[in-house]
Scaffold this motif. Sequence first.
Motif, mmCIF file in Angstrom:
data_model
loop_
_atom_site.group_PDB
_atom_site.id
_atom_site.type_symbol
_atom_site.label_atom_id
_atom_site.label_comp_id
_atom_site.label_asym_id
_atom_site.label_seq_id
_atom_site.Cartn_x
_atom_site.Cartn_y
_atom_site.Cartn_z
ATOM 1 N N ASP A 51 99.437 80.089 65.474
ATOM 2 C CA ASP A 51 99.005 78.698 65.572
ATOM 3 C C ASP A 51 100.098 77.733 65.158
ATOM 4 O O ASP A 51 100.152 76.602 65.615
ATOM 5 N N VAL A 52 100.966 78.194 64.255
ATOM 6 C CA VAL A 52 101.953 77.264 63.704
ATOM 7 C C VAL A 52 103.018 76.891 64.711
ATOM 8 O O VAL A 52 103.785 75.972 64.487
ATOM 9 N N ASN A 60 95.628 68.780 58.732
ATOM 10 C CA ASN A 60 96.295 69.484 59.819
ATOM 11 C C ASN A 60 97.768 69.700 59.572
ATOM 12 O O ASN A 60 98.409 70.478 60.279
ATOM 13 N N LEU A 73 91.829 71.029 62.081
ATOM 14 C CA LEU A 73 92.196 72.365 62.548
ATOM 15 C C LEU A 73 92.318 73.336 61.386
ATOM 16 O O LEU A 73 92.724 72.959 60.285
ATOM 17 N N THR A 74 91.963 74.577 61.649
ATOM 18 C CA THR A 74 92.204 75.626 60.662
ATOM 19 C C THR A 74 93.019 76.700 61.339
ATOM 20 O O THR A 74 93.001 76.846 62.551
ATOM 21 N N CYS A 75 93.681 77.480 60.520
ATOM 22 C CA CYS A 75 94.556 78.494 61.081
ATOM 23 C C CYS A 75 93.733 79.725 61.395
ATOM 24 O O CYS A 75 93.144 80.326 60.505
ATOM 25 N N GLN A 76 93.669 80.091 62.678
ATOM 26 C CA GLN A 76 92.908 81.285 63.041
ATOM 27 C C GLN A 76 93.780 82.394 63.573
ATOM 28 O O GLN A 76 93.320 83.508 63.759
ATOM 29 N N GLY A 90 103.424 74.892 59.754
ATOM 30 C CA GLY A 90 104.195 76.095 59.495
ATOM 31 C C GLY A 90 105.124 75.945 58.314
ATOM 32 O O GLY A 90 104.981 75.045 57.490
ATOM 33 N N ARG A 115 98.999 71.320 57.421
ATOM 34 C CA ARG A 115 99.223 72.702 57.015
ATOM 35 C C ARG A 115 99.601 73.583 58.185
ATOM 36 O O ARG A 115 100.195 74.644 58.010
ATOM 37 N N LEU A 116 99.206 73.152 59.388
ATOM 38 C CA LEU A 116 99.476 73.995 60.542
ATOM 39 C C LEU A 116 100.851 73.742 61.127
ATOM 40 O O LEU A 116 101.153 74.226 62.218
ATOM 41 N N SER A 155 92.110 78.358 70.074
ATOM 42 C CA SER A 155 92.809 77.876 68.887
ATOM 43 C C SER A 155 94.154 77.321 69.327
ATOM 44 O O SER A 155 94.502 77.335 70.500
ATOM 45 N N LEU A 156 94.916 76.862 68.374
ATOM 46 C CA LEU A 156 96.211 76.270 68.695
ATOM 47 C C LEU A 156 97.131 77.286 69.352
ATOM 48 O O LEU A 156 97.958 76.932 70.193
#
Lengths: 680, 335
Positions: free
Chosen positions: A420-421, A452, A413-416, A457, A454-455, A376-377
């Motif tokens: 990630d932010v 994306n 991308l989704t926040c896992q 932060g 949203r990631l 993930s990010l």
Amino acid sequence: MVYSSQKPPVCNNMAAPARHVGRYIQKNTYFLRNNFEQLWSHRSFGWTPSLRQQAAETNTESTDSFVIPRKKTWSKEAVLETLASTVGRDPTAHPYLFQDDPYLSPRTSNEFRMYSLSQESGRSAAKYFVNSNPKFFTKDFAEPHIPCLMPETVSVLLEEMSEEALKERISLRKVTAAVDMYDQLMQAGTAVSMETAHELLDLICLYCDKDPVQGGPQAEDTEEPGEELRKRKTRFRRASDVLRATWRENNNAERIFNLLPERDTHCYSALIRGMVKHGAYAKAFSMYTDMLNNRVTADVHVFNALLSAAPEVRDKYKERWDLITELLNHMKEQKVQPNLLTFNSVLKALRRCGFLAKTQALCTLNEMKAVEIAPSLASYDHVLAVFFRAATAGESNTDVLREVMSELAGSSLTCQDPDDVLFFSSAMRLCMDNKDLELGYKVQSLVEHGENWRLLGDSYQQTVFYGRFFNLLCMMEHIDVVLEWYRRLVPSLYYPNHHGLRDLLQALDTDGRLDLLPTIWKDIRSLGHDNKSDLVEEVLTLMARDTHSPEVQEAFAVCALDVKSVFGGDRGRQSLEWSNASLSHITSLLLRANKTQEAWEMLQLFKSENRVPNEGLLEDFLSACRSHGSPTRAVELVQLSAAFCLSATGRLAKQALEFDLTEEQRAVLSELEATGEVSD
Amino acid sequence: MASHTSRGLLSLGRISASALGLQRPLSRVTYATNVSTNYSAGKTGLPDRGAGKFARRPRRAPGEPRTEKMPVDQDWTAVYPAAAPFRPGSVPLPVRMGYPVKRGVPPEKKGNLELIKIPNFLHLTPAAIKKHCEALKPFCTEWPSALDTDARCDAHFPIKAESTDYVSAGPSVRNPAARTVHLKVKLSSLNLDDHAFKKMLKLVGERYCRDTDTLTITADRCPLRQQNHDHAMYLLTVLYHESWKTEPWEAEKSVADMEEYSWEDSPSQRNLLDTLVPVEAAGEGGGGGEEVREQLLGRREVQEYKDSVTRLKNEGESESTVMLYKEAVKKVLNL
């Protein structure tokens, strides 16, 4: 009436889709009904000759039997989502939560924070009132029902001593009440089921044996885990860190744990995770050894917590890495499947393992690939941090980031992972440090892709990201592109701070577009940075440095008058102090645009502010007076210069004598000339 | 609700403006002035806490509207993606609306309540509609190619059911008016013989329109649309079957119940026969009364007379029918 022998197949085909497969299409339309045909297939009446003929006629026209296609079905929100996908982003608009009005939209970053916080606080105040007075909010207007608008139960209903009451307190997150109830139940001898005990332990460990802040007036107001503070300044962050709870010795969690008749994985895991979360790392490891001694298998959450705590309990890099490998081996022995958070914890711990980190990070990534867990990010963020320390920014290359971007390009991308932010701002920092514009554009395009953004932060992270991106642009790009991005980003996504604005001014200077300075000054004023003296002085310096064409000079003069209003005490709040440079710049700008009256007033200001004008300024003024032909002004100028005891008084007087003056003026001037020469 | 017209409100505004008489200048001033003047009371009314910092806070300047920053080639569908009230700071058009100031122009858009009251379609520009249509195409199925004319559609699907959905801003999506269902059928597409047709007409009464030959059944008794639809279909079925049945008491149908005029056994026929029979009988020399009657009825002029009288009675009086009657009478009476 069109029935004939050919029609029945049509009839059957039409009858099948007539049964509803889904819900109505919500449009104002004519529905063509087929039930009528269904009825007719059961009855056969004699046809009158005229009708049969009519049927024969129409038969010749429509010989092909058609099929009505089957109706498509979709979810409730599908149409709205599709229509929403046709809408792009409006670059001049503020975020949707603000009122779209020139007076009411936030113009500075402080206003942004204030307005968004006030909205959130208003919302939570309303929620508090609704929840504490549910008897006034019984009628449900919304159809279909909207659950979040109706009052929620926040106070306990069951008062008797039972397991249901305990469960209720746990679900309402009342830690102390739940613990009390549990103790009462224990004393009374009632058995509490294992699930309830698990939940109770989870609750206590999550909140570290304290009641969470509910939203009413409480002492610890700054610690709000559930609220979304839109922008935290750095000092807020430190406050919340300081007020984070620490794990006390022998608190309720441990006590209850020890009292439990049997302890299984879930109990241990709750305790270990609580200890790690609240800082009791050594205890966590000792609990883990207890767990191993009692031959209880651990679960993946235990290992995740321990891995993230590993750097805290060892000091040397090698020891840390050994501990991590030991834990991973235990994991393999106990056949616990790792998940994404496991690997992320390893990578995060590797950040603190010094020179070992680089090779081991790559090994970890390979392991992830082997177990088929996509990084993930957060994983990428840790890898970047491992490879690029801020201190060694000069010699690093961006190959790793390039590979990461090519891996991620175009993906949604989704926040896992909560970390990630942090990826985007550190990636942009890298691009900025290495002055890699192309990579910066790649990162920005990944942010703009789909959802994306949203990631990025919270708004603080967003400001950091865009600040760095803008910095990179100002350094590397042509001014037209910079201005285009400026219009796209400001102020809908990013409120530049004064460093960003200084970069912009520098870019303007580099590309020779100083004629845009008045518009930038307007932006500076609306962003609220007109109280930063270095920024204002920079603007003035750039404007006054060279002479430009007359229209530009005119615009500069108007701007200079505006700048003048920033100084001085006519504003309620803090205003800037005059400095020699600012005064002279404004005066010279006014002179160049032939606004002599205002320039004269500026010279008076010199006196009131106890600053001395430089001689070049006075000579410019004198030449301006000459071109305008105002001899009185010239005399006053020389007198002013004498008052300041400037060495140029004599020279000025000599030049002034060339004007056509009256006798008294001549006398005054010659006297000043004489005194000027004497003082030389 | 998007059911009222803007014109109605405009005229209302004007009427009210003129009716206010003396108060007219006041009402114009209230919507022509700047918004910022409303705030003059608020900001400077701070209590003086002593000279110095708190003495007077400067009034917050109204910001520049964002229309200044909008490029000419921007994407308008992003500015107004959904139905929203008119915002003068976001619409870069110099619109004016309202009753003109004396010897002047209608007030400008800033602070103009008239522009906010009316529904606007800024979110449905042709570009936006094109985009929406493109996006909604996957939801649609293909129209069957055999149904390319209206006539064919009517032929295959004679019954049409119409219902309306209502959308409005509010806490509830329900609207009780959405339950009505109108069912329209052409009676020529039903299999009705003469008696059934007449009985059907008597049963439905006003719901049948002769000009378009359409029977409209409106159902709104039930609370749900599906129920109303089923009820309407049930009514149609029952009407059809009932109109085919013949009840014993239908034999008592009298002349007053007839829908249209028929010449047999009518006073007109009797009168004519009474007039002509003696003439014929006198001419032929006393044949059987019945034969004479039959013969007379078979004659062409009498048929013409019958047609003209029927026409006159059924279609009403007009130039052509009266002329026909006159001709027929002349022929019958050999004038």
